[in-house]
Design an enzyme around this catalytic site. Structure first.
Site, PDB file in Angstrom:
ATOM      1  N   GLY B  13       0.799  -1.220   0.000  1.00  0.00           N
ATOM      2  CA  GLY B  13       0.000   0.000   0.000  1.00  0.00           C
ATOM      3  C   GLY B  13       0.834   1.273   0.000  1.00  0.00           C
ATOM      4  O   GLY B  13       0.392   2.309  -0.512  1.00  0.00           O
ATOM      5  N   ASN B  14       2.066   1.200   0.567  1.00  0.00           N
ATOM      6  CA  ASN B  14       2.870   2.423   0.657  1.00  0.00           C
ATOM      7  C   ASN B  14       3.454   2.842  -0.695  1.00  0.00           C
ATOM      8  O   ASN B  14       4.084   3.893  -0.797  1.00  0.00           O
ATOM      9  CB  ASN B  14       3.972   2.295   1.716  1.00  0.00           C
ATOM     10  CG  ASN B  14       4.962   1.180   1.423  1.00  0.00           C
ATOM     11  OD1 ASN B  14       4.661   0.238   0.701  1.00  0.00           O
ATOM     12  ND2 ASN B  14       6.143   1.282   1.996  1.00  0.00           N
ATOM     13  N   LYS B 137     -13.184 -10.801   5.023  1.00  0.00           N
ATOM     14  CA  LYS B 137     -12.505  -9.542   4.701  1.00  0.00           C
ATOM     15  C   LYS B 137     -13.480  -8.376   4.755  1.00  0.00           C
ATOM     16  O   LYS B 137     -14.421  -8.312   3.956  1.00  0.00           O
ATOM     17  CB  LYS B 137     -11.886  -9.623   3.303  1.00  0.00           C
ATOM     18  CG  LYS B 137     -10.616 -10.422   3.261  1.00  0.00           C
ATOM     19  CD  LYS B 137      -9.403  -9.557   3.571  1.00  0.00           C
ATOM     20  CE  LYS B 137      -8.164 -10.443   3.700  1.00  0.00           C
ATOM     21  NZ  LYS B 137      -7.004  -9.690   4.191  1.00  0.00           N
ATOM     22  N   LYS B 221      -2.848  -9.952  -2.409  1.00  0.00           N
ATOM     23  CA  LYS B 221      -1.989  -9.588  -3.541  1.00  0.00           C
ATOM     24  C   LYS B 221      -0.628 -10.279  -3.502  1.00  0.00           C
ATOM     25  O   LYS B 221      -0.028 -10.511  -4.556  1.00  0.00           O
ATOM     26  CB  LYS B 221      -1.843  -8.073  -3.634  1.00  0.00           C
ATOM     27  CG  LYS B 221      -0.968  -7.428  -2.577  1.00  0.00           C
ATOM     28  CD  LYS B 221       0.338  -6.954  -3.157  1.00  0.00           C
ATOM     29  CE  LYS B 221       1.206  -6.244  -2.162  1.00  0.00           C
ATOM     30  NZ  LYS B 221       1.324  -6.784  -0.821  1.00  0.00           N
ATOM     31  N   LYS B 283       2.673 -12.575   3.291  1.00  0.00           N
ATOM     32  CA  LYS B 283       3.951 -12.318   2.605  1.00  0.00           C
ATOM     33  C   LYS B 283       4.903 -13.498   2.789  1.00  0.00           C
ATOM     34  O   LYS B 283       5.526 -13.969   1.833  1.00  0.00           O
ATOM     35  CB  LYS B 283       4.597 -11.033   3.148  1.00  0.00           C
ATOM     36  CG  LYS B 283       3.802  -9.776   2.811  1.00  0.00           C
ATOM     37  CD  LYS B 283       4.497  -8.517   3.320  1.00  0.00           C
ATOM     38  CE  LYS B 283       3.505  -7.399   3.553  1.00  0.00           C
ATOM     39  NZ  LYS B 283       2.505  -7.202   2.487  1.00  0.00           N
TER      40      LYS B 283
END
Lengths: 323, 323
Positions: B13-14, B137, B221, B283
């Site tokens: 997101g960053n 979610k 993602k 991740k």
């Protein structure tokens, strides 16, 4: 035309919305499958196909959403170039899935076609295009004069009174020059993919000190389709819309459908003002430019008569003078 | 690694929003140029690059816009798969232009890279993925119980109480299986393009009677990036985020950054619950799967330390057991 001729198909608004639709997701899908049927018929005849489409109503919807978010929640609105990019994702996805499913249903994928992909496309325009000094395309909501002045201060938007009442934002509609991603588009077509590109005429960008930069504008999708068709050396530019033909004296008692025009005839009628600006006008202009740039055949036809149009049984053909 | 190794970079997101940003267009551009700088550094070292990115906040913004449009103007909201497609256009465009400009500034385009393109990507998921029976979610706005029940009836949405108060829509997060457009992505990479794909984990689709059909879900993602990296036979999966390392005992006094993990060690720590679900967990899981599927190196590192991470000077390396 050989059976492997490349056709660039430009879909109009009726590829996504029919009269009476309320613009729900299921309406988009139902209409997209009609458009996909047209593509499948061309593929079945052996044509290679690239697809472009309009986005006017959808940019309007997103502009409205963004303004509501700003007024009620303080969510900053994105700029128009970004809104255009959103519509390319929105409509590209729907078309790409509908075309894929239609081709698969007909046994054309895998087989004649390797896949269907959407390329997010930027369209280069001239920074000194005259339209930047005289924006004319209405976009988004209607406002009272006071709020229009407030938004004008806040965002630098230009407003004009709308003939239907109230004030609306107006933006430039510069002439498209070229698509930044044309080489990737060409390669995918060469390798057997159906490529959806230049959605909504492409995201308008200018070159500014050797960098690309998005601008707040909209691009005519038919004029942009011509740029793609010419750069791809397409054989045919097929503009699909909601009428069967371009007409002389359209809407009048002596209206006459045009079945076949040479380039010179098309230019003559265009200059005489037979084709309405903002609807048939840019379609005929796109056809004229395509032939002027070496194209062999441009056709303006109804969405449901794509194959008949290629066979010469429907639609307005525009051909070089020497034909 | 050879100098032409393929790196799949997954931006968090960053890459679009920093702390304190109000989410304006200029914030998106400023952050995207930092992400583009990371890509340019890799290209300059000779790496080939494919890019994926998240879209959580942007899907939330669009969901909010659509709900406001529905409440106040009666504009039908699009489904979540379409909203995801919109974010692929939105964020793909910004990244594609920022990366192109950075590469051009550094003389890497034209030259090392032929162009930068975004492919609208559908991600296949299993119709019987367990998450469809247990959506978890949270997405979009907070509602009072009464309105949540109304929307549930109108659209078939599922609501759950949010720990922060009120009710929010919950959607499934199925495991990604494969990207429908992977072959086009591969060909463009092979021909020298930087391809932005699988945005937001891709648009979730299922196979339903031999047809693709979008579903109302979101896909992680990083797990989707692994699917792309493995299918592309990428050498390196580089997951860029807002911390320098994965940690043992993250946030506690004895927190310990992990610099190098074998596959077995990574699996052990993952199973011991060291990595938070919804942030570091997927991740590390993506990294584990990439190595299990034949990848040579997965790295989790800070957005601004991409090149240092590839050199082994920063970030958490996850490598096969035999290394």
């Amino acid at each position: 035309m050989t059976s492997r001729s490349l056709v660039v198909v430009a879909f109009g608004g009726n590829a996504f919305q029919s009269k009476g639709d309320r613009g729900a997701a299921e309406d988009y899908w139902r209409n997209a499958y009609i458009a996909a049927e047209a593509v499948a018929k061309l593929v079945n005849e052996g044509y290679r196909v690239a697809v472009t489409h309009g986005n006017g109503p959808q940019v309007g919807v997103i502009a409205e959403w963004m303004m509501l978010g700003w007024r009620l929640k303080g969510t900053p609105p994105m700029t128009l170039d970004i809104a255009g990019a959103m519509t390319q994702g929105w409509l590209g996805y729907i078309l790409q899935q509908a075309i894929y499913n239609k081709l698969r249903e007909k046994g054309l994928i895998p087989g004649k076609v390797r896949g269907v992909v959407t390329i997010i496309t930027q369209t280069l325009v001239e920074p000194n295009d005259p339209s930047f000094k005289n924006p004319t395309k209405y976009i988004g909501l209607w406002y009272e004069k006071g709020e229009a002045e407030k938004l004008s201060k806040e965002f630098g938007w230009v407003f004009k009174p709308d003939p239907r009442g109230g004030y609306r934002r107006v933006v430039p509609s510069p002439d498209p020059v070229a698509h930044v991603e044309i080489e990737a588009i060409k390669r995918l077509i060469d390798e057997g993919f159906i490529v959806i590109c230049s959605g909504g005429g492409g995201i308008p960008v200018i070159e500014d000190r050797n960098m690309l930069r998005g601008v707040e504008a909209v691009i005519d999708k038919d004029l942009a389709a011509e740029r793609a068709a010419s750069a791809l050396h397409a054989d045919i530019l097929l503009i699909l819309t909601d009428v069967d033909y371009a007409y002389l004296n359209y809407g009048k008692p002596d209206a006459k459908p045009l079945k076949r025009l040479t380039l010179s005839e098309a230019i003559k009628y265009y200059n005489e003002g037979h084709f309405a600006s903002g609807s048939m006008g840019p379609k005929v202009l796109a056809a004229i430019r395509f032939i002027q740039n070496g194209g062999k055949l441009a056709i303006i036809a109804h969405l449901t008569k794509a194959l008949e149009a290629l066979k010469g049984e429907s639609g307005t053909w525009i051909v070089p003078d020497t034909t």
